[in-house]
Design a protein around this motif. Structure first.
Motif, PDB file in Angstrom:
ATOM      1  N   ALA A  30       1.061  -1.219   0.075  1.00 23.89           N
ATOM      2  CA  ALA A  30       0.035   0.468  -0.009  1.00 23.89           C
ATOM      3  C   ALA A  30       1.009   1.282  -0.365  1.00 23.89           C
ATOM      4  CB  ALA A  30      -0.985   0.308   1.381  1.00 23.89           C
ATOM      5  N   MET A  31       1.986   1.200   0.715  1.00 27.16           N
ATOM      6  CA  MET A  31       2.604   2.265   0.953  1.00 27.16           C
ATOM      7  C   MET A  31       3.242   2.814  -0.322  1.00 27.16           C
ATOM      8  SD  MET A  31       2.835   3.782   3.652  1.00 27.16           S
ATOM      9  CE  MET A  31       4.469   4.394   3.852  1.00 27.16           C
ATOM     10  N   THR A  32       3.586   1.434  -1.035  1.00 23.67           N
ATOM     11  CA  THR A  32       4.369   1.814  -2.481  1.00 23.67           C
ATOM     12  C   THR A  32       3.552   2.143  -3.656  1.00 23.67           C
ATOM     13  OG1 THR A  32       6.140  -0.035  -2.316  1.00 23.67           O
ATOM     14  CG2 THR A  32       5.557   0.885  -4.589  1.00 23.67           C
ATOM     15  N   ALA A  33       2.198   1.291  -3.439  1.00 21.62           N
ATOM     16  CA  ALA A  33       1.309   2.310  -4.794  1.00 21.62           C
ATOM     17  C   ALA A  33       1.003   3.678  -4.406  1.00 21.62           C
ATOM     18  CB  ALA A  33      -0.264   1.300  -3.720  1.00 21.62           C
ATOM     19  N   ALA A  34       0.849   4.576  -2.771  1.00 21.26           N
ATOM     20  CA  ALA A  34       0.741   5.593  -2.630  1.00 21.26           C
ATOM     21  C   ALA A  34       2.337   6.237  -3.071  1.00 21.26           C
ATOM     22  CB  ALA A  34       0.219   5.715  -1.356  1.00 21.26           C
ATOM     23  N   CYS A  36       5.205   6.005  -1.271  1.00 29.15           N
ATOM     24  CA  CYS A  36       6.255   5.936  -0.957  1.00 29.15           C
ATOM     25  C   CYS A  36       7.658   4.940  -1.562  1.00 29.15           C
ATOM     26  CB  CYS A  36       5.874   5.833   0.243  1.00 29.15           C
ATOM     27  SG  CYS A  36       4.280   7.190   0.923  1.00 29.15           S
ATOM     28  N   ALA A  37       8.782   5.292  -1.311  1.00 32.32           N
ATOM     29  CA  ALA A  37       9.788   4.072  -1.538  1.00 32.32           C
ATOM     30  C   ALA A  37      10.206   3.877  -0.051  1.00 32.32           C
ATOM     31  CB  ALA A  37      10.991   5.015  -2.288  1.00 32.32           C
ATOM     32  N   PHE A  38      10.111   2.705  -0.577  1.00 29.33           N
ATOM     33  CA  PHE A  38      11.344   2.134   1.176  1.00 29.33           C
ATOM     34  C   PHE A  38      12.576   2.325   1.118  1.00 29.33           C
ATOM     35  CE2 PHE A  38      13.536  -2.696   2.283  1.00 29.33           C
ATOM     36  CZ  PHE A  38      12.975  -2.620   3.272  1.00 29.33           C
ATOM     37  N   TRP A  88      10.359   4.934   5.287  1.00 32.43           N
ATOM     38  CA  TRP A  88       9.840   5.083   4.273  1.00 32.43           C
ATOM     39  C   TRP A  88      10.055   6.415   3.674  1.00 32.43           C
ATOM     40  CZ3 TRP A  88       7.118   1.255   0.326  1.00 32.43           C
ATOM     41  CH2 TRP A  88       7.438  -0.257   0.878  1.00 32.43           C
ATOM     42  N   SER A  89      10.412   6.840   2.576  1.00 32.39           N
ATOM     43  CA  SER A  89      10.095   8.235   1.984  1.00 32.39           C
ATOM     44  C   SER A  89       9.572   8.993   0.917  1.00 32.39           C
ATOM     45  CB  SER A  89      11.956   8.344   1.949  1.00 32.39           C
ATOM     46  OG  SER A  89      11.909   7.770   1.066  1.00 32.39           O
ATOM     47  N   ARG A  91       8.393  12.284  -1.501  1.00 33.67           N
ATOM     48  CA  ARG A  91       9.169  13.503  -2.331  1.00 33.67           C
ATOM     49  C   ARG A  91       8.467  14.423  -1.557  1.00 33.67           C
ATOM     50  NH1 ARG A  91       9.996  15.760  -7.932  1.00 33.67           N
ATOM     51  NH2 ARG A  91      11.108  17.887  -7.028  1.00 33.67           N
ATOM     52  N   GLY A  92       9.087  14.798  -0.359  1.00 40.48           N
ATOM     53  CA  GLY A  92       8.700  16.517   0.060  1.00 40.48           C
ATOM     54  C   GLY A  92       7.802  15.691   1.824  1.00 40.48           C
ATOM     55  N   GLY A  93       7.976  14.808   2.162  1.00 39.60           N
ATOM     56  CA  GLY A  93       7.729  14.278   3.381  1.00 39.60           C
ATOM     57  C   GLY A  93       8.575  13.215   3.948  1.00 39.60           C
ATOM     58  N   GLY A  94      10.016  13.636   3.907  1.00 34.76           N
ATOM     59  CA  GLY A  94      11.088  13.502   4.913  1.00 34.76           C
ATOM     60  C   GLY A  94      10.576  12.119   5.163  1.00 34.76           C
ATOM     61  N   PRO A  95      10.798  11.350   6.515  1.00 33.68           N
ATOM     62  CA  PRO A  95      11.114  10.080   6.954  1.00 33.68           C
ATOM     63  C   PRO A  95      10.003  10.019   7.539  1.00 33.68           C
ATOM     64  CG  PRO A  95      12.809  11.206   8.295  1.00 33.68           C
ATOM     65  CD  PRO A  95      12.184  12.279   7.676  1.00 33.68           C
ATOM     66  N   MET A  96       9.412   8.711   7.264  1.00 33.79           N
ATOM     67  CA  MET A  96       8.529   7.346   7.784  1.00 33.79           C
ATOM     68  C   MET A  96       8.596   6.420   9.078  1.00 33.79           C
ATOM     69  SD  MET A  96       5.410   8.302   4.599  1.00 33.79           S
ATOM     70  CE  MET A  96       5.814   9.796   3.253  1.00 33.79           C
ATOM     71  N   ALA A  97       8.049   5.531   8.935  1.00 36.19           N
ATOM     72  CA  ALA A  97       8.740   4.646   9.896  1.00 36.19           C
ATOM     73  C   ALA A  97       6.619   3.964  10.026  1.00 36.19           C
ATOM     74  CB  ALA A  97       9.042   4.548  11.602  1.00 36.19           C
ATOM     75  N   LEU A  98       6.848   2.446   9.297  1.00 34.27           N
ATOM     76  CA  LEU A  98       6.284   2.584   9.158  1.00 34.27           C
ATOM     77  C   LEU A  98       6.106   0.709  10.546  1.00 34.27           C
ATOM     78  CD1 LEU A  98       2.933   1.283   7.923  1.00 34.27           C
ATOM     79  CD2 LEU A  98       4.590  -0.264   6.154  1.00 34.27           C
ATOM     80  N   SER A  99       5.402   0.435  11.454  1.00 36.68           N
ATOM     81  CA  SER A  99       5.267  -0.442  12.033  1.00 36.68           C
ATOM     82  C   SER A  99       4.229  -1.665  12.439  1.00 36.68           C
ATOM     83  CB  SER A  99       5.556   0.317  13.490  1.00 36.68           C
ATOM     84  OG  SER A  99       6.575   0.296  13.986  1.00 36.68           O
ATOM     85  N   ILE A 100       4.188  -2.903  12.291  1.00 32.25           N
ATOM     86  CA  ILE A 100       3.173  -3.150  13.041  1.00 32.25           C
ATOM     87  C   ILE A 100       3.264  -4.029  14.748  1.00 32.25           C
ATOM     88  CG2 ILE A 100       1.923  -5.654  12.463  1.00 32.25           C
ATOM     89  CD1 ILE A 100       1.955  -4.209   9.917  1.00 32.25           C
ATOM     90  N   CYS A 101       2.009  -3.121  14.672  1.00 27.74           N
ATOM     91  CA  CYS A 101       2.194  -3.982  16.403  1.00 27.74           C
ATOM     92  C   CYS A 101       1.116  -5.186  17.031  1.00 27.74           C
ATOM     93  CB  CYS A 101       1.869  -2.298  17.109  1.00 27.74           C
ATOM     94  SG  CYS A 101       3.266  -0.898  16.483  1.00 27.74           S
ATOM     95  N   ARG A 102       0.785  -5.623  18.073  1.00 30.01           N
ATOM     96  CA  ARG A 102       0.052  -6.141  18.835  1.00 30.01           C
ATOM     97  C   ARG A 102      -0.267  -5.689  19.731  1.00 30.01           C
ATOM     98  NH1 ARG A 102      -1.218 -10.782  17.255  1.00 30.01           N
ATOM     99  NH2 ARG A 102       0.603 -11.434  16.428  1.00 30.01           N
ATOM    100  N   PRO A 103      -1.690  -4.841  19.605  1.00 26.61           N
ATOM    101  CA  PRO A 103      -2.050  -4.274  20.929  1.00 26.61           C
ATOM    102  C   PRO A 103      -2.895  -5.618  22.719  1.00 26.61           C
ATOM    103  CG  PRO A 103      -3.355  -4.280  19.302  1.00 26.61           C
ATOM    104  CD  PRO A 103      -2.683  -5.117  18.447  1.00 26.61           C
ATOM    105  N   PRO A 104      -2.924  -4.829  23.431  1.00 27.44           N
ATOM    106  CA  PRO A 104      -3.796  -6.107  24.198  1.00 27.44           C
ATOM    107  C   PRO A 104      -5.051  -6.481  23.361  1.00 27.44           C
ATOM    108  CG  PRO A 104      -3.530  -3.842  24.407  1.00 27.44           C
ATOM    109  CD  PRO A 104      -2.863  -4.016  24.198  1.00 27.44           C
ATOM    110  N   GLU A 105      -5.427  -5.746  22.781  1.00 30.18           N
ATOM    111  CA  GLU A 105      -7.102  -6.377  22.037  1.00 30.18           C
ATOM    112  C   GLU A 105      -6.509  -7.546  21.394  1.00 30.18           C
ATOM    113  OE1 GLU A 105     -10.823  -5.456  21.947  1.00 30.18           O
ATOM    114  OE2 GLU A 105      -9.434  -3.971  23.530  1.00 30.18           O
ATOM    115  N   PRO A 106      -7.529  -8.430  21.934  1.00 30.94           N
ATOM    116  CA  PRO A 106      -7.185  -9.544  21.507  1.00 30.94           C
ATOM    117  C   PRO A 106      -7.699 -10.035  20.045  1.00 30.94           C
ATOM    118  CG  PRO A 106      -8.881  -9.937  23.214  1.00 30.94           C
ATOM    119  CD  PRO A 106      -9.122  -8.792  23.217  1.00 30.94           C
ATOM    120  N   GLU A 107      -6.931 -10.466  18.986  1.00 28.60           N
ATOM    121  CA  GLU A 107      -7.035 -10.409  18.034  1.00 28.60           C
ATOM    122  C   GLU A 107      -7.256  -9.585  17.058  1.00 28.60           C
ATOM    123  OE1 GLU A 107     -11.018 -12.543  17.902  1.00 28.60           O
ATOM    124  OE2 GLU A 107     -10.718 -13.757  18.724  1.00 28.60           O
ATOM    125  N   LEU A 108      -6.227  -8.062  17.447  1.00 30.08           N
ATOM    126  CA  LEU A 108      -6.484  -7.232  16.601  1.00 30.08           C
ATOM    127  C   LEU A 108      -4.305  -7.269  16.023  1.00 30.08           C
ATOM    128  CD1 LEU A 108      -9.357  -4.068  17.392  1.00 30.08           C
ATOM    129  CD2 LEU A 108      -8.970  -5.411  15.607  1.00 30.08           C
TER     130      LEU A 108
END
Length: 249
Positions: A30-34, A36-38, A88-89, A91-108
């Motif tokens: 999705a980031m690439t399609a939008a 953004c560059a890895f 990720w980066s 043009r004009g957007g600067g550095p971006m950090a994409l994370s996958i997190c596991r919250p305490p909420e079950p199944e999310l």
């Protein structure tokens, strides 16, 4: 990993758990399609360990790799690890950090993207002409990435805002004060609820349809003012709480 400095603009999406590695792959697409560059920056954790809601996990390792995100994921997998954050980066957007997190909420799982808020963090009257233009383009980018990640990741709901914390379903009754300025609600929740989110809001906020959900704008960070009625967020969260109760798998 180079992270945004100062106040951050956050885009986050809540996704029914189908595996953090698969979700990272879809989010990267999705980031690439939008547009953004890895950057090749990657943070990995031991297999079976995930970032918590606040981006922490034991035994994190950072490295710089060559090639596409898929190649980076394969490289760390050979060592019994998996990618939990990528750089990720744009043009004009600067550095971006994409994370996958596991919250305490079950199944999310949470897709969490941060970038510098820049001029959006300034009061409108304190912005120069160039900063006003930058603030508008920055928010426009956040909206674009919200839609891309929410739809690409198959999210149940998502949000964007400055220093934003996306509430979990268990927090809908008392959301944090820095809840999203802009929400995205999937059509799956509308189907589960049996009505559109626009009807549930009853004119207290404007909603706009997307191919797989609806955008609800509660606060305008460009003008730093509310664009919805005081009870619109409570109506929205009530709608989602009932829909999630009926429709979550």
């Amino acid at each position: 990993m180079r992270l945004p400095a100062g106040e951050v603009l956050t885009v986050a999406a809540a996704v029914a758990d189908d595996g953090p590695d698969e979700l990272m792959g879809r989010a990267a697409e999705a980031m690439t399609a939008a547009g953004c560059a890895f950057t090749g920056q990657i943070v990995s954790a031991p297999r079976g360990e995930d970032l918590d809601r606040w981006g922490q996990a034991p035994e994190l390792e950072e490295e710089l790799v060559r090639g596409a995100p898929e190649r980076a994921a394969a490289q760390v997998a050979e060592r019994g690890r998996h990618a939990v954050r990528t750089g990720w980066s744009r043009r004009g957007g600067g550095p971006m950090a994409l994370s996958i997190c596991r919250p305490p909420e079950p199944e999310l799982l949470l897709v969490d993207l941060v970038m510098a808020a820049g001029a959006l963090g300034l009061e409108p009257e304190a912005r120069s002409g160039r900063e006003r233009s930058y603030a508008r383009s920055r928010w426009s980018l956040a909206v674009r990435l919200l839609r891309a990640l929410a739809q690409g990741a198959g999210a149940l709901y998502a949000g964007a805002g400055i220093e934003m914390i996306l509430p979990l379903p268990g927090e809908f009754a008392a959301p944090p004060p820095n809840a999203p300025s802009l929400w995205w609600v999937s059509s799956r929740l509308e189907d589960a609820r049996g009505e559109g989110v626009g009807a549930a809001l009853a004119g207290t906020a404007k909603s706009r349809s997307t191919p797989t959900g609806a955008l609800i704008h509660l606060h305008d960070p460009v003008r730093a003012r509310s664009v919805a009625a005081d009870d619109s967020q409570a109506r929205l969260l009530g709608f989602m709480a009932e829909a999630l109760g009926r429709g979550r798998r």
